[in-house]
Each structure stands twice: as structure tokens, then as C-alpha cells.
Design a protein around this motif. Sequence first.
Motif, PDB file in Angstrom:
ATOM      1  N   HIS A  73       0.802  -1.221   0.000  1.00 24.39           N
ATOM      2  CA  HIS A  73       0.000   0.000   0.000  1.00 24.39           C
ATOM      3  C   HIS A  73       0.837   1.275   0.000  1.00 24.39           C
ATOM      4  N   PHE A  74       2.160   1.136   0.035  1.00 19.85           N
ATOM      5  CA  PHE A  74       3.029   2.316   0.042  1.00 19.85           C
ATOM      6  C   PHE A  74       3.786   2.479  -1.290  1.00 19.85           C
ATOM      7  N   ASP A  77       3.144   5.914  -3.191  1.00 19.60           N
ATOM      8  CA  ASP A  77       3.084   7.136  -2.381  1.00 19.60           C
ATOM      9  C   ASP A  77       3.554   8.378  -3.132  1.00 19.60           C
ATOM     10  N   SER A 154       0.512   9.383  -0.454  1.00 16.65           N
ATOM     11  CA  SER A 154       1.171   9.427   0.854  1.00 16.65           C
ATOM     12  C   SER A 154       0.362  10.199   1.886  1.00 16.65           C
ATOM     13  N   SER A 157      -5.245   7.907   4.204  1.00 19.25           N
ATOM     14  CA  SER A 157      -5.163   6.876   5.248  1.00 19.25           C
ATOM     15  C   SER A 157      -4.925   5.495   4.628  1.00 19.25           C
ATOM     16  N   ASN A 158      -4.475   4.559   5.453  1.00 13.36           N
ATOM     17  CA  ASN A 158      -4.256   3.190   4.974  1.00 13.36           C
ATOM     18  C   ASN A 158      -5.552   2.565   4.484  1.00 13.36           C
ATOM     19  N   ASN A 159      -6.658   2.862   5.163  1.00 13.77           N
ATOM     20  CA  ASN A 159      -7.945   2.329   4.739  1.00 13.77           C
ATOM     21  C   ASN A 159      -8.307   2.837   3.344  1.00 13.77           C
ATOM     22  N   LYS A 161      -6.116   3.832   1.114  1.00 15.47           N
ATOM     23  CA  LYS A 161      -5.161   3.234   0.173  1.00 15.47           C
ATOM     24  C   LYS A 161      -5.638   1.861  -0.289  1.00 15.47           C
ATOM     25  N   VAL A 162      -6.198   1.090   0.634  1.00 14.24           N
ATOM     26  CA  VAL A 162      -6.732  -0.237   0.290  1.00 14.24           C
ATOM     27  C   VAL A 162      -7.779  -0.105  -0.808  1.00 14.24           C
ATOM     28  N   ASP A 185     -10.851  -4.600   5.057  1.00 10.72           N
ATOM     29  CA  ASP A 185     -10.972  -3.174   5.402  1.00 10.72           C
ATOM     30  C   ASP A 185     -12.110  -2.465   4.671  1.00 10.72           C
TER      31      ASP A 185
END
Length: 537
Positions: A73-74, A77, A154, A157-159, A161-162, A185
Motif C-alpha cells: 500500500h506504500f 506514495d 502518501s 489513510s491506509n484504509n 489506500k486499500v 478493510d
Amino acid sequence: MITVTNLAIQFGKKTLYKDVNLKFTSGNIYGIIGANGAGKSTLLRAISGDLEPNKGTIEMLPGERMSVLEQDHFKYDAYSVMDTVLMGHQPLWKNMKERETLYAKDEMTEEDGVRAADLEMAFAEMNGWEAESEAAQLLQNLDVKEEQHYAQMSDISNNEKVRVMLAKALFGHPDNLLLDEPTNDLDLDTVQWLEEYLSNLEQCVLVVSHDRHFLDAVSTQTVDIDFGKVTLFSGNYSFWYESSQLALRQAQNQKMKAEEKRKQLEEFIRRFSANVAKSKQTTSRKKMLEKLNVEEITPSTRKYPGIIFSMEREPGTQILEVEGLKALDADGTVLFDNVNFTIEKGQKTVFLSHNPKAMTALFEIINGNREADAGTYKWGVTITTAYLPLDNTEFFKSEMNLVDWLSQFGTGNEVMMKSFLGRMLFKDEDIQKKVCVLSGGEKMRCMIARMQLKNANCLILDTPTNHLDLESIQAFNNNLISFKGNILFASHDHEFINTVADRIIELTPKGTIDKLTTYDDYIYDEAIKAKKAEMYA
């Protein structure tokens, strides 16, 4: 179409599978199942080209494009959300970048002009003019807000990004689509959208998921990794599970004659086909059940944990009363307000919200781990509770082995503790592990063993299927259905909710929506949809 020929994958001395010969065709969605460690994700990695198999070949038809749901997920970014989604269609993305480079020149040569014309033609053929609009629609459907579409990856949020990575995988209608745990998620509404989206695809889709309802809703065929083999079955997960259980019972009945077995299996297929024909599931739409045959039905080597909750005392009529409860997030966001409800004896209640933090806040409050921002709650004097929190990190900051760890929560001897751990499929060599090194799934099984020791008459479960494999989820689900006490829970698992809950309470910033109903009826109720729009406005 994807053709797998004589595939073999081995890590060290361990062979996951060999002699795998499969053909995945357009218009079908293949649900890949198997115990943890069987090699589900490994199979997808091999098909995608991310992992070199020890033997065999994997081929697509000439000109076909494959898209994969990436797990890093990065990785993107440095790009915007929109550019990340557009990169899901690599030929289109390369075309766009080359056109930009050409048109940025101060002067174009004749050769540049010819190349630009070719690029423009290809761009139009790939539906390039509508690309950003299509990408934006995907993002919106996956609940990525419009103001985020041109934000830097970047900065989200991670959620989020998913969801962007899922949009990237879906973008551009790839010929072959590989999805590893695509519902992770995602909230229940978004999972429902994804089910409908995939059900209408005419491409070839391979999906690994622990969400049984999702697999049932989208799969036309099931790929089972068992016995060190990869086997293709017609039908969805429920057909595989129910038929394998039937075959296991038959195998255990030594006296049953072969003809009796065959008649029983044929009757099972007939009943299952009739049930599915009444549904709107993909399996029915594709008519794959017409190909079912008795020879496909075999027992499985899967082991299911022994999850058995029992009550030490019968609860009285007063269970839980909540009045005017309110909770704020750390940033001041209202998670819920004006929450009022009374839990009746025997009710199994699921709590929903657009904000998953709301359910966790409620459970932490009624378990005495957090102060409410307003309101009160009161448990009945006969009620004993067992709580499965969303975050169990603090429980495992220890060097103790599993037996010593579990002994903290019960009064039995070492033999009893080993028995409870054995039920949860921990072998003799496992119980000497330090709890701090356990995997997410192992920690969850320990927490469930801890709950069973309490013999409580009210279970409180915050997203209980997290980190569990399909076998553990199925065993957990089956026992909760038969449990005679009260259950208060939150879950992202559609099947879990629909089969356990008889009451639904949705927590909103403006109060609650409270209904005695099944989850399936709840989500399709037009009056409730209107109420939700009002409460979240």
C-alpha cells in the motif's frame, strides 16, 4: 483465459502442490479456498508472475491483459490517487505519458507527428477520453471521497489506500483479474457493491477470500487446495462446504452401501440446485450447477476448531439497559449520540455504523474500559460477560507459553488448559511457544479459548472473524447460532451477521436505527435506507 500446465511449487522440502493442470476461462469467477498455509496466495503470485514456480507453465491468450490487487500500500506514495488508479491499465498509462512527452516539446518533428497520430488512435481505442471519469466513478463507489481523488497517495489513510488499490485492479476491465482478500478493510455497503460489480463481469476472475457470503455471491466455481492438490469444483463455497461435510459423514458410516451413498449425494445436489436457482447469486446466473456431479463430492482434510460456549448460570430477564449514551472520537467527531436500547433475554444483536470506531467505543464503554461522553448503562445482576476486543495487543506482551498464559483466566489445572488449547487446534509443540510470537490467527484462537473458560451468559464480540481462516469462522459461526445466551457483536462478515443476529442496532451521530430482523431484510428495506440517509446527513 489462463492455462496452468503441470505446475509445481515447493519451498525447501515442503511441496505445496504438484501436477496442477487447470484452465480458467472468461465469464467465470473462481473462489480459491484452502486451510491457512495451503498456498492460496502463492497460487495467485505464481499466476501473476510474481513467483517463479518450480515446474510448469502459465499462459494467457495473446493480447490479453492481467490485473492484480497489489498488497504493497506504500508503493505508489509518490503518485496522486487518480494516477495510481490509471496505472491499473498499463498500456493506457504508457500511452498517456508518451503523449504528454511529445506534446511538451517546443517543436515536433514529422516523425513525432506520425507517432502522435498513432498514439491518439490507440488512446481513443482504449477509451482514454473517458478514463478519468471511469476511475473517479470507481473511487466513488469504493467510498473514496471526491476531494481525495487528486490527493497524494502518501497523504491518505491506509484504509483509503486499500480502496484505491482495489480501484486500480478493477480499472480498465482487464481480461484476467486476480484478487487476494479484496474485502479486507471494506465496510459492508462497499462489499455489497463489489459483489454486484464482479457478478456482472464477463472477464476471468480469481479470488481468495475468507468472506463466505462474498465467495457465495460471486463464485461460479471453487478451487480447493487440499491433499497437496489443486482441484476445481463447480459451485460456490457453500456447496463445497455442505457437500464435503456430507461426504465426511458418509465416510464415517462404514455400514452405508455405495448405492445408498450415491442416492444421498444426488438428492443433496438436487436440493442445493433448487435453492440456488431461487437466488440472485452469480452461481445461478451462470448456471454452473448444471455441471455438478456426484464424483466431485469428497471429504476434506480440513480440521475445524471445537468452539463451544456454555453458560454457568441462566440469565434473568434484565440483561442490559442503555440510556442517552454518547461517544466522541479523539478529534471530537461524534461517533454516536442519543443511544437508547434495552437488550431482551436471548437476543443476538449486531451493531452497525458507517464509522467502525463507533462499535468499538460502545463495547469499550459497556465493558468498563472507557468513559462515555454522556449517558448511562446498566447490566442485570445475573449477567456475566466474556469480551473479545478488536485490539488484543496488550494481552500478548508476555514471554509466557500458551498454557501459562491461558491459566491466568481460569481455575482449572494444566490438563484442562491443554484441553481448551487442543480444541483450538494447538498441537503439543505449539503450546510451548511464547505468546508474544504468535500470528494474528493464533492470537485470536487463544482469545476465543480464554472466552470459553468464562462460561458467560453474554458474549461481546468486536469483529470476531478478524485473522481467522474459513474453518475457524465456520466453527465460530455454527456455535453462536446454537448459543442460548445473549450476544452483542460487530462484524464485517455478511454471512456471520445474517445467520447469528436477530436484532440490528445501527449507531449514528443522531441516534439509532433499531430493528428486529435479519441482516438481508435490513439492507434491502427501503424505509430503513431512507432513515439511514436522514441519520447520517
